[in-house]
Design a protein around this motif. Structure first.
Motif, PDB file in Angstrom:
ATOM      1  N   ALA A 174       0.844  -1.191   0.000  1.00  0.00           N
ATOM      2  CA  ALA A 174       0.000   0.000   0.000  1.00  0.00           C
ATOM      3  C   ALA A 174       0.878   1.240   0.000  1.00  0.00           C
ATOM      4  CB  ALA A 174      -0.917   0.014   1.230  1.00  0.00           C
ATOM      5  N   ASP A 175       0.239   2.389  -0.253  1.00  0.00           N
ATOM      6  CA  ASP A 175       0.926   3.659  -0.009  1.00  0.00           C
ATOM      7  C   ASP A 175       1.224   3.750   1.485  1.00  0.00           C
ATOM      8  OD1 ASP A 175       0.775   4.388  -2.613  1.00  0.00           O
ATOM      9  OD2 ASP A 175      -0.876   5.805  -2.389  1.00  0.00           O
ATOM     10  N   PRO A 176       2.354   4.304   1.864  1.00  0.00           N
ATOM     11  CA  PRO A 176       2.687   4.422   3.301  1.00  0.00           C
ATOM     12  C   PRO A 176       1.900   5.561   3.957  1.00  0.00           C
ATOM     13  CG  PRO A 176       4.441   5.357   1.980  1.00  0.00           C
ATOM     14  CD  PRO A 176       3.467   4.785   1.007  1.00  0.00           C
ATOM     15  N   THR A 177       0.578   5.409   3.945  1.00  0.00           N
ATOM     16  CA  THR A 177      -0.332   6.395   4.546  1.00  0.00           C
ATOM     17  C   THR A 177      -1.374   5.637   5.350  1.00  0.00           C
ATOM     18  OG1 THR A 177      -1.856   6.348   2.665  1.00  0.00           O
ATOM     19  CG2 THR A 177      -0.039   7.940   2.555  1.00  0.00           C
ATOM     20  N   PHE A 178      -2.146   6.400   6.137  1.00  0.00           N
ATOM     21  CA  PHE A 178      -3.209   5.740   6.897  1.00  0.00           C
ATOM     22  C   PHE A 178      -4.258   5.146   5.949  1.00  0.00           C
ATOM     23  CE2 PHE A 178      -7.129   5.623   9.454  1.00  0.00           C
ATOM     24  CZ  PHE A 178      -6.691   4.782  10.463  1.00  0.00           C
ATOM     25  N   GLU A 179      -4.544   5.858   4.844  1.00  0.00           N
ATOM     26  CA  GLU A 179      -5.488   5.326   3.850  1.00  0.00           C
ATOM     27  C   GLU A 179      -4.953   4.017   3.251  1.00  0.00           C
ATOM     28  OE1 GLU A 179      -8.545   6.068   2.786  1.00  0.00           O
ATOM     29  OE2 GLU A 179      -8.643   7.549   4.396  1.00  0.00           O
ATOM     30  N   GLY A 180      -3.625   3.980   3.059  1.00  0.00           N
ATOM     31  CA  GLY A 180      -3.010   2.743   2.565  1.00  0.00           C
ATOM     32  C   GLY A 180      -3.161   1.616   3.556  1.00  0.00           C
ATOM     33  N   LEU A 181      -2.925   1.913   4.838  1.00  0.00           N
ATOM     34  CA  LEU A 181      -3.069   0.899   5.883  1.00  0.00           C
ATOM     35  C   LEU A 181      -4.495   0.358   5.928  1.00  0.00           C
ATOM     36  CD1 LEU A 181      -1.887  -0.647   8.314  1.00  0.00           C
ATOM     37  CD2 LEU A 181      -2.516   1.308   9.741  1.00  0.00           C
ATOM     38  N   LYS A 182      -5.479   1.236   5.733  1.00  0.00           N
ATOM     39  CA  LYS A 182      -6.885   0.810   5.793  1.00  0.00           C
ATOM     40  C   LYS A 182      -7.232  -0.229   4.721  1.00  0.00           C
ATOM     41  CE  LYS A 182     -10.128   3.852   6.088  1.00  0.00           C
ATOM     42  NZ  LYS A 182     -10.870   5.120   5.851  1.00  0.00           N
ATOM     43  N   GLN A 183      -6.439  -0.244   3.629  1.00  0.00           N
ATOM     44  CA  GLN A 183      -6.765  -1.175   2.544  1.00  0.00           C
ATOM     45  C   GLN A 183      -6.664  -2.634   2.981  1.00  0.00           C
ATOM     46  OE1 GLN A 183      -8.046  -0.023  -0.386  1.00  0.00           O
ATOM     47  NE2 GLN A 183      -7.880   1.907   0.761  1.00  0.00           N
ATOM     48  N   ILE A 184      -5.888  -2.906   4.028  1.00  0.00           N
ATOM     49  CA  ILE A 184      -5.779  -4.304   4.465  1.00  0.00           C
ATOM     50  C   ILE A 184      -7.093  -4.807   5.062  1.00  0.00           C
ATOM     51  CG2 ILE A 184      -3.309  -4.038   4.860  1.00  0.00           C
ATOM     52  CD1 ILE A 184      -3.826  -4.140   7.863  1.00  0.00           C
ATOM     53  N   LEU A 185      -7.995  -3.880   5.437  1.00  0.00           N
ATOM     54  CA  LEU A 185      -9.314  -4.297   5.926  1.00  0.00           C
ATOM     55  C   LEU A 185     -10.161  -4.859   4.787  1.00  0.00           C
ATOM     56  CD1 LEU A 185     -10.223  -1.274   8.253  1.00  0.00           C
ATOM     57  CD2 LEU A 185      -8.892  -3.322   8.787  1.00  0.00           C
ATOM     58  N   PHE A 186      -9.970  -4.294   3.581  1.00  0.00           N
ATOM     59  CA  PHE A 186     -10.796  -4.699   2.434  1.00  0.00           C
ATOM     60  C   PHE A 186     -10.153  -5.854   1.651  1.00  0.00           C
ATOM     61  CE2 PHE A 186     -10.881   0.083   2.768  1.00  0.00           C
ATOM     62  CZ  PHE A 186     -11.963   0.119   3.642  1.00  0.00           C
ATOM     63  N   GLU A 187      -8.834  -5.940   1.750  1.00  0.00           N
ATOM     64  CA  GLU A 187      -8.099  -7.011   1.054  1.00  0.00           C
ATOM     65  C   GLU A 187      -7.180  -7.706   2.053  1.00  0.00           C
ATOM     66  OE1 GLU A 187      -8.482  -7.936  -2.038  1.00  0.00           O
ATOM     67  OE2 GLU A 187      -9.728  -6.292  -2.801  1.00  0.00           O
ATOM     68  N   PRO A 188      -7.752  -8.404   3.052  1.00  0.00           N
ATOM     69  CA  PRO A 188      -6.917  -8.970   4.125  1.00  0.00           C
ATOM     70  C   PRO A 188      -5.943 -10.048   3.648  1.00  0.00           C
ATOM     71  CG  PRO A 188      -9.169  -9.781   4.280  1.00  0.00           C
ATOM     72  CD  PRO A 188      -9.190  -8.697   3.253  1.00  0.00           C
ATOM     73  N   GLU A 189      -6.243 -10.676   2.535  1.00  0.00           N
ATOM     74  CA  GLU A 189      -5.349 -11.715   2.039  1.00  0.00           C
ATOM     75  C   GLU A 189      -4.309 -11.152   1.081  1.00  0.00           C
ATOM     76  OE1 GLU A 189      -5.434 -16.035  -0.290  1.00  0.00           O
ATOM     77  OE2 GLU A 189      -7.316 -14.976   0.142  1.00  0.00           O
ATOM     78  N   GLU A 190      -4.723 -10.206   0.223  1.00  0.00           N
ATOM     79  CA  GLU A 190      -3.843  -9.724  -0.836  1.00  0.00           C
ATOM     80  C   GLU A 190      -2.896  -8.620  -0.380  1.00  0.00           C
ATOM     81  OE1 GLU A 190      -3.606 -11.067  -3.768  1.00  0.00           O
ATOM     82  OE2 GLU A 190      -5.184 -12.506  -3.345  1.00  0.00           O
ATOM     83  N   ARG A 191      -3.328  -7.816   0.593  1.00  0.00           N
ATOM     84  CA  ARG A 191      -2.565  -6.611   0.925  1.00  0.00           C
ATOM     85  C   ARG A 191      -1.565  -6.804   2.069  1.00  0.00           C
ATOM     86  NH1 ARG A 191      -3.010  -1.278  -1.453  1.00  0.00           N
ATOM     87  NH2 ARG A 191      -4.927  -1.209  -2.670  1.00  0.00           N
ATOM     88  N   VAL A 192      -1.682  -7.884   2.832  1.00  0.00           N
ATOM     89  CA  VAL A 192      -0.790  -8.065   3.972  1.00  0.00           C
ATOM     90  C   VAL A 192      -0.258  -9.495   3.984  1.00  0.00           C
ATOM     91  CG1 VAL A 192      -2.686  -8.662   5.547  1.00  0.00           C
ATOM     92  CG2 VAL A 192      -0.540  -7.802   6.488  1.00  0.00           C
ATOM     93  N   ARG A 193       1.019  -9.630   4.328  1.00  0.00           N
ATOM     94  CA  ARG A 193       1.645 -10.940   4.365  1.00  0.00           C
ATOM     95  C   ARG A 193       2.712 -10.943   5.448  1.00  0.00           C
ATOM     96  NH1 ARG A 193       1.599 -13.795  -0.333  1.00  0.00           N
ATOM     97  NH2 ARG A 193      -0.196 -12.486  -0.781  1.00  0.00           N
ATOM     98  N   ILE A 194       2.801 -12.026   6.215  1.00  0.00           N
ATOM     99  CA  ILE A 194       3.844 -12.163   7.245  1.00  0.00           C
ATOM    100  C   ILE A 194       4.825 -13.218   6.763  1.00  0.00           C
ATOM    101  CG2 ILE A 194       4.336 -12.783   9.633  1.00  0.00           C
ATOM    102  CD1 ILE A 194       1.499 -11.832  10.342  1.00  0.00           C
TER     103      ILE A 194
END
Length: 703
Positions: free
Chosen positions: A68-88
């Motif tokens: 995501a963009d390194p912004t709060f709006e970017g961080l919020k995207q992981i709520l809508f794309e929990p599988e695609e936008r975040v990975r550990i």
């Protein structure tokens, strides 16, 4: 309590793989997680430091990666794309090779465009109103990599292409690299049923194993075609020689009549000889040596004939290079070495054969010399001379002997000719049988390749079956005069028997057809005769492959044009081993919104993990639903939509979370008036008000 806390929370703080699977709905089901927790949840983790020195140190180096963009709006995207936008993980996810990713495109044509567009390694969507330069940008990139590409406004695009520079992430500007480009309506055109077999075959041949099998099949069919043609020529030549031989036998005489005449003359000779009682013992001895002399002369003629044949064979090349063999794909060293080895081997083999033939000639000459020596001994012997004198002195007996000698020579000659003729007849009949076997082997080869030409990938099944080509009926109509009902019925019957696709039916049909042709019972058109017709019918492979695709329970031929286009796109990409970028212009064409969201969007989300995608679209489901990593907004300069410095085409690019409140200032470039998110809403949804009106009317938002 846990469920209540999870229901209230937006994000779960956990790096446990089991927790990640559960909150993404993979451990149980998405429905169960939504029922318990309200929605699917992203999992993130920190260093979980309990002392200052542990800050920033992650267990097993498993970092939280957020796309995501390194912004709060970017961080919020992981709520809508929990599988695609975040990975550990301990390494960057979805990483592609630098040489397979286009990093940037530099545009520099005076008055047309002047800027650099940076691209994401995953999904890049180009949006904009009509004639804003979306397809122009995409085709200008594509045309740099393939001069044969045909695009709309071809000459204009090619002029622009001279000042378009495409740089890869490995730092190269290399226009020899590979891309896959699908212009607007291209997929719907190539998915037309008329062209589906060729298209599906091309897809199959992208698989190295299938390509190798198919090339082997084509080579075998080519060899078989040449073999059958040569056998047909040999068949009719052997048959012609047999007919000449049988005619020659008739010209020599009637063997049954000659046998009767010999018997009659022998009886007359016996009657006369019986009266010559004084010379009976001499005549008896003479008959024995004459009998032996006749045997020797017969053997002499056979050896002389065989020596002539052997001398002719000694001039032939028995082994030649197979012209159907190709060395394409081999290095020059290996191909030249093979050719040299083959040439040497052929020369040696032909020499060995000639040496063998020469040894046969020498052997026959020695035997012939012995026979001729024995003949000379007999004719100089007392028994032969004394007996011959008796016959010479007795005119009647002498005349009978002369006649018997002539008839016996004819009888020997005819028997020899009949023996040769029978061998010729056997030879051409064997060739005829071999021709049937060779022709029917086409059916085996096409069945084998049909079973080989199958592929399955997930829910798409590509299969093949054999089909009778229309070429057979066309060829029959071309060769046979159809002025009579009988000839029309014959063509219909042949086609009908071939349609059964069974060996027995085809062999019976071909036997009947060839017999009719040889007996001159078929009327041919000018330019055709029995040999040319037989060559055409037997050398041709009248069966081909019909390829088919099944997807979601439907057969390709029964699908709607839109669904067919989508399935073809899946085939082109799923059955390919390529990892190069994909450029597509409006893949949603002919698909309804339900199909776009349920099928196309899911497919693009999966495919962008493997390959960089750059596509033009008018559909919000693709941009938003497929979570486009980069959106490129296109605009053409106009009175109500100006560009900076009045340049014709201009683009702004960024992520979906790039948001900026609209600011309308007089003379301001339209692309600078708001963020990417707002442009997407304006262009694809008709604006925020239009979106809300639809939401309210659908009843999705409670007023």
């Amino acid at each position: 309590m846990k469920n209540e806390i999870c229901r209230m929370a937006d994000i779960i703080l956990s790096g446990n793989p089991k927790d990640i699977e559960y909150f993404l709905g993979k451990k149980t089901s998405p429905e169960e997680v939504i029922e318990n927790c309200g929605n699917l949840k992203p999992c993130i983790t920190g260093s979980d430091a309990h002392t200052l020195d542990k800050i920033g140190i992650f267990p097993e180096n498993r970092f939280t990666w957020i796309k995501a963009d390194p912004t709060f709006e970017g961080l919020k995207q992981i709520l809508f794309e929990p599988e695609e936008r975040v990975r550990i993980s301990d390494s960057q996810p979805d990483d592609k090779y630098d040489y397979n990713v286009i990093e940037r495109v530099e545009l520099n044509t005076a008055g047309v465009w002047h800027q650099t567009i940076y691209l994401n390694q995953n999904l890049n969507t180009i949006i904009g109103g009509r004639s804003t330069g979306k397809s122009t940008l995409l085709s200008s990139i594509a045309i740099k990599f393939d001069e044969t590409i045909s695009v709309e406004n071809d000459s204009f695009i090619r002029q622009l292409g001279d000042n378009v520079h495409v740089y890869w992430r490995d730092g190269q500007e290399n226009n020899q690299k590979s891309i896959e480009y699908f212009p607007q309506n291209h997929i719907s055109k190539i998915s037309d049923i008329t062209y589906s077999d060729k298209l599906l075959l091309d897809i199959l041949l992208d698989n190295p194993q299938k390509k190798s099998a198919y090339e082997k099949f084509q080579s075998e069919v080519s060899d078989l075609f040449a073999t059958i043609q040569s056998h047909v020529s040999l068949y009719f030549e052997k048959r012609r020689l047999y007919k000449e031989r049988t005619l020659n036998i008739k010209n020599i005489g009637d063997i049954e009549g000659i046998k009767l005449e010999i018997n009659k003359l022998q009886n007359q000779r016996i009657e006369i000889q019986s009266k010559l009682t004084d010379n009976q013992s001499l005549l008896s001895a003479y008959e024995k040596v004459v009998l032996r002399l006749n045997e020797l002369r017969k053997a002499e003629q056979e050896y002389i004939k065989e020596i002539e044949i052997l001398k002719q064979l000694g001039q032939e090349n028995f082994v030649i290079t197979n012209p159907a063999i190709s060395f394409l794909g081999l290095s020059s060293n290996h191909s030249e070495s093979l050719k040299l080895t083959i040439e040497k081997s052929i020369l040696q083999i032909n020499k060995d054969i000639r040496d063998e033939i020469h040894s046969f000639i020498e052997e026959n000459l020695k035997k012939l010399q012995l026979i001729q020596s024995e003949i000379q001994d007999i004719v100089k012997g007392n028994d032969y001379i004394a007996g011959k004198n008796i016959f010479t002195e007795n005119n009647a007996l002498s005349e009978i002997i002369k006649k018997l000698n002539v008839l016996n020579e004819k009888f020997i000659l005819i028997n020899k000719e009949i023996e040769i003729a029978n061998k010729m007849q056997s030879d051409y009949k064997d060739i005829g049988q071999k021709l049937l076997e060779l022709h029917i082997s086409y059916l085996d080869k096409i069945n084998n390749i049909a079973s080989e030409m199958r592929l399955q990938h997930e829910d798409v099944n590509l299969s093949s079956e054999i089909t009778l080509k229309s070429d057979l009926e066309r060829m029959l109509n071309e060769c046979i005069s159809l002025r009579s009902t009988a000839m029309n019925d014959l063509v219909t019957k042949v086609v009908s028997e071939y349609q059964k696709k069974t060996k027995a039916d085809i062999i019976n049909c071909i036997k009947d057809l060839l017999n009719k042709a040889i007996r001159n019972e078929i009327s041919f058109k000018n330019g055709y005769d029995t040999p040319s017709f037989v060559s055409k019918i037997l050398a041709g492979c009248w069966f081909g492959l019909r390829l088919n695709v099944e997807y979601d329970g439907d057969n390709l031929r029964d699908m709607s044009p839109g669904k067919r286009s989508f399935v073809i796109l899946k085939l082109l990409l799923d059955f390919s081993d390529k990892k190069c970028p994909i450029l597509i212009d409006q893949p949603e064409d002919n698909l309804d919104n339900r199909a776009i969201y349920n099928e196309l969007v899911k497919y693009i989300k999966k495919k962008k993990r493997e390959r960089q995608i750059i596509l033009v679209t008018h559909n919000p489901n693709i941009v938003v639903g497929a979570d486009s990593e980069e959106v490129i907004v296109a605009n053409q300069n106009g009175k109500n939509a100006p560009n900076e410095n009045g340049i014709k085409f201009q683009y702004v690019f960024g992520s979906l979370e790039n948001s900026k409140k609209r600011v309308n200032q007089m003379g301001q470039a339209i692309l600078k008036c708001c963020g990417i998110r707002e442009h997407v809403c304006d262009i694809l949804e008709g604006g925020e008000d239009a979106f809300r009106d639809r939401e309210n009317k659908y009843g999705f938002h409670q007023i």
